[in-house]
Design an enzyme around this catalytic site. Structure first.
Site, PDB file in Angstrom:
ATOM      1  N   LYS A 119       0.833  -1.190   0.000  1.00 14.21           N
ATOM      2  CA  LYS A 119       0.000   0.000   0.000  1.00 14.21           C
ATOM      3  C   LYS A 119       0.877   1.253   0.000  1.00 14.21           C
ATOM      4  O   LYS A 119       1.962   1.258   0.576  1.00 14.21           O
ATOM      5  CB  LYS A 119      -0.909   0.023   1.241  1.00 14.21           C
ATOM      6  CG  LYS A 119      -1.990  -1.036   1.238  1.00 14.21           C
ATOM      7  CD  LYS A 119      -2.838  -0.947   2.490  1.00 14.21           C
ATOM      8  CE  LYS A 119      -3.881  -2.038   2.523  1.00 14.21           C
ATOM      9  NZ  LYS A 119      -4.920  -1.852   1.480  1.00 14.21           N
TER      10      LYS A 119
ATOM     11  N   ARG B 101     -10.759 -11.160  -0.645  1.00 20.11           N
ATOM     12  CA  ARG B 101     -11.602 -12.068  -1.413  1.00 20.11           C
ATOM     13  C   ARG B 101     -11.014 -13.478  -1.462  1.00 20.11           C
ATOM     14  O   ARG B 101     -11.752 -14.456  -1.627  1.00 20.11           O
ATOM     15  CB  ARG B 101     -11.815 -11.507  -2.822  1.00 20.11           C
ATOM     16  CG  ARG B 101     -10.573 -11.376  -3.679  1.00 20.11           C
ATOM     17  CD  ARG B 101     -10.754 -10.432  -4.855  1.00 20.11           C
ATOM     18  NE  ARG B 101     -10.837  -9.056  -4.409  1.00 20.11           N
ATOM     19  CZ  ARG B 101     -11.073  -8.023  -5.219  1.00 20.11           C
ATOM     20  NH1 ARG B 101     -11.234  -8.211  -6.527  1.00 20.11           N
ATOM     21  NH2 ARG B 101     -11.136  -6.799  -4.743  1.00 20.11           N
TER      22      ARG B 101
END
Length: 515
Positions: A289, A363
Site C-alpha cells: 500500500k 476475497r
C-alpha cells in the site's frame, strides 16, 4: 462496563450526576426549540421556560446538539443536559427510533466521567426503550486499554488520559415490570456489549491481535457462551487444501487460522452462516500500500469481528436459529515467502486463482471460507468484509453496500439494516463485469475491471458460493472504521458495523419472517 437500569424514579426525584432530556427543532412558524415528551417535570422545574432558556443559549434542537444547564430547585440532579432530536414529528406521529438512538449516544459521550445519568427521552413503546438504551450504551464506549495507569476515583486515568465512560444509564419513562420493556433493555445490553467488544477487537493494535490471538478470543467466548469452536491452524489448513487463506498468510510470521463458531438451538429449523474477513493487518503484501494507507489497516478484520460478535449475541439471546460463524484470519505481509503477483493459488474449492494484486487479499480468504460454509448447506450465507476502496468511493464513509444472488434476500438485509439504524444500499452484480477476471493461466484472476471494483469483488466471491444457496455480500469498507470526530453513538476508530444487522437478521430468521 456501563450498567443499564430501567428506573422507577421520576425525572424530578432521580438522584444522579445528570439528567438527559430531549429537545426538537420547532415546526415551521414556531420559535425556539420544543421540549420533547419525557421532560415535562424538568420543564416545570424551569417554570415552563426550558425551551426559552435553551433558545437564549443558542440551542435549536438540531440533531446531536448538546447543551448543559445547571439544574434548578426541584430536581435532585446538579446538571440537566438537553440533546437535540432534530425535527419534531408531525402531529400524531412519533420520534424516529434512530433519532432517539443517536441522541442518547451524543448525550452519553458528553457525560464521560460521570458515574450515573438519567435519560428522560420520549418513550412510547419497547422499540423506544431499545433505541435509547442501545444508543446510550454505544455512545458511552471508550477504548482505554492502552492508556495505562491505575484508574482513580475521579473518572480519569491517573496518567491524565481520557475520561472513563459514563458509569450507569438509567432509562426513565420505561416500565421495569413490563415484559416487553424489560426484554428490550436486556436485548440492548447484550447487543451493545457485543458491538463494543467488536470495537475493542478492531481497535486493538496488530502487534497484540494476530490470527492466533483472535482465535484464542473466539475460543474463550465459545466456552463461556456454549458455542462450539473449531480452529484450523496452518497445518490443518495445508492438509485441507485452503490455498486462499494460506496464500494470503504465508508472508507473515503470524500464521493464518480459520475459526468456526457453531451456535445451535434445539428447536431451530433454519441455519445461517456468517463469514467474516479477518485480515488482522493488511500491508498490501508485495503489492504494498502507498504511504498514508497503512496506518488504520488493523481494521481490516472488522468483518470477522462483526461475525464473532453477532454469533455471541445470538447465543446470549438464545435465538431459535442455528448459526455458524466463519472467521477467515490472516495477516497480509511482504516477505521472501509472501505470495507474489503472478502466482497461482489452488483454492479449497479446487478452483485456481491467478493473483494479479496481493492487496486484493480479502476475497481470497473469504473464498475458502465461503466454500467451506457452503458444504454444510445452510439456508443462507452472509459474508461481511472491509473489502474494497471502490465501495467507499461509491457510497462514502457511512454506508455499506449489499450484493446478493437473490434480489429478495438483498432487499431484506437492506430493510433490516435501515431498521436497526445502519446505513446501507443495495448494489448489483452485473454479469458483464465477470469477463474482466478471465485469466489465461488459471480459472479466474483476483482482479478485474477497475471501474466497478466493488461489484467485481462481489462477482469473484459469488464463484465460491455453493450451488442453490442464498448468499449476500456486505462490504463495510466505509463505515467499519471512523477516522473523524465522534458523532451520535459512533466513536472514533472501530464502529462494530454490521453486528446489529446480523443479529436482527438472525432474529427475523428465528421468527420465520424470511421464509
Amino acid at each position: 462496563m456501563t450498567a443499564l437500569t430501567l428506573s422507577t424514579a421520576g425525572a424530578a426525584t432521580l438522584r444522579a450526576d445528570a439528567l438527559v432530556v430531549g429537545v426538537a427543532k420547532s415546526p415551521k412558524g414556531g420559535k425556539g426549540p420544543v421540549v420533547a415528551p419525557g421532560a415535562e417535570a424538568v420543564d416545570s422545574a424551569f417554570g415552563g421556560k426550558l425551551g426559552a432558556v435553551l433558545e437564549s443559549l443558542g440551542a435549536t434542537g438540531a440533531e446531536g446538539e448538546v447543551t448543559k444547564l445547571p439544574a434548578p430547585a426541584g430536581l435532585k440532579v446538579p446538571v440537566v443536559l438537553a440533546v437535540g432530536l432534530g425535527s419534531a414529528p408531525e402531529k400524531g406521529e412519533s420520534f424516529d427510533p434512530d433519532a432517539l438512538r443517536r441522541a442518547a449516544g451524543s448525550a452519553a459521550r458528553a457525560l464521560s466521567g460521570s458515574k450515573k445519568a438519567g435519560f428522560a427521552l420520549p418513550v412510547e413503546d419497547a422499540s423506544d426503550v431499545t433505541a435509547i438504551a442501545e444508543g446510550a450504551l454505544l455512545g458511552a464506549y471508550a477504548f482505554t486499554a492502552y492508556q495505562g495507569g491505575e484508574k482513580t476515583g475521579k473518572g480519569k486515568n491517573d496518567n491524565g488520559g481520557a475520561k472513563l465512560p459514563l458509569g450507569e444509564i438509567a432509562v426513565l419513562g420505561a416500565k421495569p415490570r413490563d415484559k416487553a420493556h424489560k426484554a428490550a433493555a436486556e436485548r440492548a445490553q447484550v447487543v451493545a456489549t457485543e458491538v463494543n467488544i467488536a470495537r475493542d477487537l478492531i481497535n486493538t493494535p496488530p502487534n497484540d491481535l494476530n490470527p492466533e490471538s483472535f482465535a484464542a478470543v473466539a475460543t474463550a467466548a465459545g466456552k463461556e457462551n456454549g458455542i462450539k469452536v473449531q480452529v484450523l491452524d496452518e497445518k490443518a489448513l495445508a492438509k485441507g487444501g485452503y490455498g486462499g487463506i494460506l496464500g494470503v498468510g504465508k508472508g507473515s510470521e503470524a500464521p493464518p487460522r480459520l475459526v468456526k463458531l457453531a451456535y445451535t438451538h434445539p428447536k431451530a429449523t433454519k441455519t445461517l452462516a456468517f463469514v467474516g474477513k479477518g485480515i488482522t493487518y493488511d500491508s498490501g503484501g508485495i503489492s504494498l500500500k502507498p504511504a498514508g494507507h497503512n496506518e488504520t489497516m488493523k481494521c481490516d478484520m472488522s468483518g470477522a469481528a462483526a461475525v464473532f460478535s453477532a454469533v455471541v449475541s445470538a447465543a446470549k439471546l438464545g435465538l431459535e436459529v442455528n448459526i455458524t460463524g466463519w472467521l477467515a484470519l490472516a495477516e497480509n505481509m511482504p516477505s521472501g515467502s509472501a505470495t507474489r503477483p503472478g502466482d497461482v493459488l489452488r483454492m479449497y474449492s479446487g478452483k485456481t486463482v491467478e493473483v494479479l494484486n496481493t492487496d486484493a487479499e480479502g476475497r481470497l480468504v473469504l473464498a475458502d471460507a465461503l466454500t467451506r460454509a457452503s458444504e454444510e448447506k445452510p439456508d443462507a450465507i452472509v459474508d461481511v468484509a472491509t473489502l474494497t476502496g471502490a465501495m467507499v468511493m461509491a457510497l462514502g464513509n457511512r454506508t455499506f453496500g449489499i450484493m446478493a444472488n437473490d434480489d429478495a434476500f438483498r432487499t431484506s438485509i437492506h430493510e433490516i439494516a435501515e431498521e436497526v439504524g445502519e446505513a446501507s444500499w443495495p448494489m448489483p452484480l452485473p454479469a458483464d463485469l465477470r469477463k474482466g477476471m478471465d485469466s489465461p493461466t488459471a480459472d479466474i484472476a483476483n482482479m478485474g475491471e477497475r471501474m466497478g471494483g466493488g461489484l467485481v469483488a462481489g462477482l469473484f466471491l459469488q464463484e465460491f458460493v455453493g450451488e442453490g444457496i442464498t448468499w449476500a455480500h456486505v462490504d463495510i469498507a466505509g463505515p467499519a472504521f471512523h477516522e473523524g470526530a465522534p458523532y451520535g453513538y459512533t466513536p472514533k476508530g472501530g464502529t462494530g458495523s454490521a453486528v446489529r444487522t446480523l443479529v436482527r437478521l438472525a432474529e427475523r430468521t428465528a421468527a420465520g419472517d424470511l421464509g
